[in-house]
Design an enzyme around this catalytic site. Structure first.
Site, PDB file in Angstrom:
ATOM      1  N   ARG A   1      11.755  -6.177   4.666  1.00 49.59           N
ATOM      2  CA  ARG A   1      11.873  -5.377   4.969  1.00 49.59           C
ATOM      3  C   ARG A   1      12.759  -4.181   5.508  1.00 49.59           C
ATOM      4  NH1 ARG A   1       5.126  -2.301   4.883  1.00 49.59           N
ATOM      5  NH2 ARG A   1       5.658  -3.046   6.997  1.00 49.59           N
TER       6      ARG A   1
ATOM      7  N   LYS B   1       0.899  -0.908  -0.088  1.00 52.44           N
ATOM      8  CA  LYS B   1      -0.004   0.092   0.388  1.00 52.44           C
ATOM      9  C   LYS B   1       0.806   1.553  -0.024  1.00 52.44           C
ATOM     10  CE  LYS B   1      -2.050  -0.859   3.937  1.00 52.44           C
ATOM     11  NZ  LYS B   1      -1.322  -2.002   4.269  1.00 52.44           N
TER      12      LYS B   1
ATOM     13  N   ARG C   1      -0.273  -8.205  13.811  1.00 49.54           N
ATOM     14  CA  ARG C   1      -0.744  -7.535  12.961  1.00 49.54           C
ATOM     15  C   ARG C   1      -1.419  -7.863  11.303  1.00 49.54           C
ATOM     16  NH1 ARG C   1       4.345  -5.149  10.818  1.00 49.54           N
ATOM     17  NH2 ARG C   1       3.063  -3.244   9.742  1.00 49.54           N
TER      18      ARG C   1
HETATM   19  P1  AMP Z   1       1.146   0.548   8.809  1.00 51.14           P
HETATM   20  O1  AMP Z   1       2.509   0.770   8.360  1.00 51.14           O
HETATM   21  O2  AMP Z   1      -0.395   1.010   7.887  1.00 51.14           O
HETATM   22  O3  AMP Z   1       0.708  -0.820   9.392  1.00 51.14           O
HETATM   23  O4  AMP Z   1       0.761   1.311  10.527  1.00 51.14           O
HETATM   24  C1  AMP Z   1       1.459   0.826  11.725  1.00 51.14           C
HETATM   25  C2  AMP Z   1       0.682   0.669  12.476  1.00 51.14           C
HETATM   26  O5  AMP Z   1      -0.333   2.050  13.090  1.00 51.14           O
HETATM   27  C3  AMP Z   1      -0.432  -0.398  12.611  1.00 51.14           C
HETATM   28  O6  AMP Z   1       0.445  -1.197  12.892  1.00 51.14           O
HETATM   29  C4  AMP Z   1      -1.377   0.689  14.178  1.00 51.14           C
HETATM   30  O7  AMP Z   1      -0.945   0.475  15.302  1.00 51.14           O
HETATM   31  C5  AMP Z   1      -1.276   2.417  13.734  1.00 51.14           C
HETATM   32  N1  AMP Z   1      -2.554   2.005  12.041  1.00 51.14           N
HETATM   33  C6  AMP Z   1      -2.447   2.866  11.313  1.00 51.14           C
HETATM   34  N2  AMP Z   1      -2.958   3.032  10.705  1.00 51.14           N
HETATM   35  C7  AMP Z   1      -4.362   3.313  11.936  1.00 51.14           C
HETATM   36  C8  AMP Z   1      -5.677   3.077  11.181  1.00 51.14           C
HETATM   37  N3  AMP Z   1      -5.878   3.582  10.866  1.00 51.14           N
HETATM   38  N4  AMP Z   1      -6.230   2.746  13.033  1.00 51.14           N
HETATM   39  C9  AMP Z   1      -5.860   2.220  13.872  1.00 51.14           C
HETATM   40  N5  AMP Z   1      -4.081   2.048  14.197  1.00 51.14           N
HETATM   41  C10 AMP Z   1      -3.777   1.753  12.883  1.00 51.14           C
END
Ligand code: AMP
Length: 226
Positions: A132, A18, A176
Site C-alpha cells: 500500500r 474500508k 495492528r
Molecule cells: P487507520 O488509518 O484506521 O488504520 O488508523 C491508523 C491508526 O490510528 C490506528 O492504528 C490507531 O493507532 C489509530 N486509530 C484510528 N482509529 C482509531 C480508533 N477508533 N480507536 C483508537 N485508535 C484509532
C-alpha cells in the site's frame, strides 16, 4: 440530498479496503467520511498536542485511548455536515467506542442503517499493507501491483505525495492485526446481536464490493443516493 441519508459503519481489519469504500460512499451519498485514522494523521501533520499524543500509539500499532478517540468523534458528529449521515471508517474499534457511538446517536435521535464487515483473509491483508502507498494530502490509497498510481509516488487524485505509512511496516502490521483481533473483531458479534451486521467479501473487485455494501445499507432502509 433527499431521504434520511446514510449512516453506516465499516468494520474490517487494516487493509480490508474500508478507506477506499468509505471515500466512494461519501461521494455518492454526499455524507462525510469520518475516518479516525485520517483525523489523527492530519493532527500529526498539523503538529497539534492531540496529534503528538496520538502519534505515540499509532507508531506502535496500538489504539489511541478511548477517551481521546470518542471525544474526537463526538465533536465531528456535531458538525452540520454530519446531520444527514456519515460513513464511519475505523471507528468504533473497541466495545467501549461502540457503546459510546450508540449513546451519541441516541442523543441525536439517530440510528445506524447498517454495519458492514469487509472480510479479507489474513495473508491478503498483509500483502495489501506491504504494497500500500497512501497520499499524505488526501489519504487516497494505491496498491503498487494491482492499483498503481499513473506516476510513481504521485497521487492521481490530488497530485500529493505517496508514502508507505510507517505503521504499514512489516513489524507494525503484525501487531495492528493482533490488536484488531483482540479489540475490534468482537464488534462483529456486537452488531450481529443488534441486527445490523452484513458481511461483504473484500477480495471481490472494488466495484462489486461497493455494490454489495450499498445493497446491505438499502436492505435496512438507508442509502438513498444524493
Ligand atoms: P487507520 O488509518 O484506521 O488504520 O488508523 C491508523 C491508526 O490510528 C490506528 O492504528 C490507531 O493507532 C489509530 N486509530 C484510528 N482509529 C482509531 C480508533 N477508533 N480507536 C483508537 N485508535 C484509532
Amino acid at each position: 440530498m433527499t431521504g434520511r441519508g446514510l449512516r453506516i459503519v465499516l468494520l474490517g481489519a487494516p487493509g480490508a479496503g474500508k478507506g477506499t469504500q468509505a471515500r466512494r460512499l461519501s461521494e455518492a451519498f454526499d455524507v462525510p467520511d469520518i475516518s479516525t485514522g485520517d483525523i489523527f494523521r492530519n493532527a500529526v501533520t498539523a503538529g497539534t498536542p492531540m496529534g503528538a499524543a496520538a502519534k505515540r500509539f499509532m507508531d506502535r500499532g496500538e489504539l489511541v485511548p478511548d477517551d481521546v478517540t470518542i471525544g474526537i468523534v463526538r465533536e465531528r458528529l456535531a458538525q452540520s455536515d454530519a446531520a444527514a449521515g456519515f460513513v464511519m471508517d475505523g471507528f468504533p474499534r473497541t466495545a467501549h467506542q461502540a457503546t459510546a457511538l450508540d449513546a451519541m446517536l441516541a442523543g441525536m435521535d439517530q440510528t445506524l442503517d447498517a454495519v458492514v464487515e469487509i472480510a479479507v483473509p489474513r495473508e491478503i491483508l498483509i500483502e495489501r499493507l506491504t504494497q500500500r502507498r497512501s497520499c499524505t494530502s488526501c489519504q487516497a490509497s494505491y496498491h503498487l501491483m494491482s492499483a498503481p498510481p499513473k506516476v510513481a509516488d504521485v497521487c492521481d487524485r490530488c497530485g500529493g505525495t505517496l508514502v508507505h505509512r510507517t505503521d504499514d511496516s512489516d513489524k507494525t502490521i503484525v501487531h495492528r492485526l493482533a490488536v484488531h483481533d483482540a479489540q475490534t473483531a468482537p464488534l462483529v458479534s456486537y452488531y450481529r446481536g443488534a441486527g445490523l451486521l452484513h458481511t461483504v467479501d473484500g477480495t471481490q473487485p472494488i466495484d462489486t464490493a461497493y455494490e454489495a455494501i450499498v445493497a446491505a445499507a438499502a436492505s435496512q432502509g438507508g442509502g438513498r443516493a444524493a
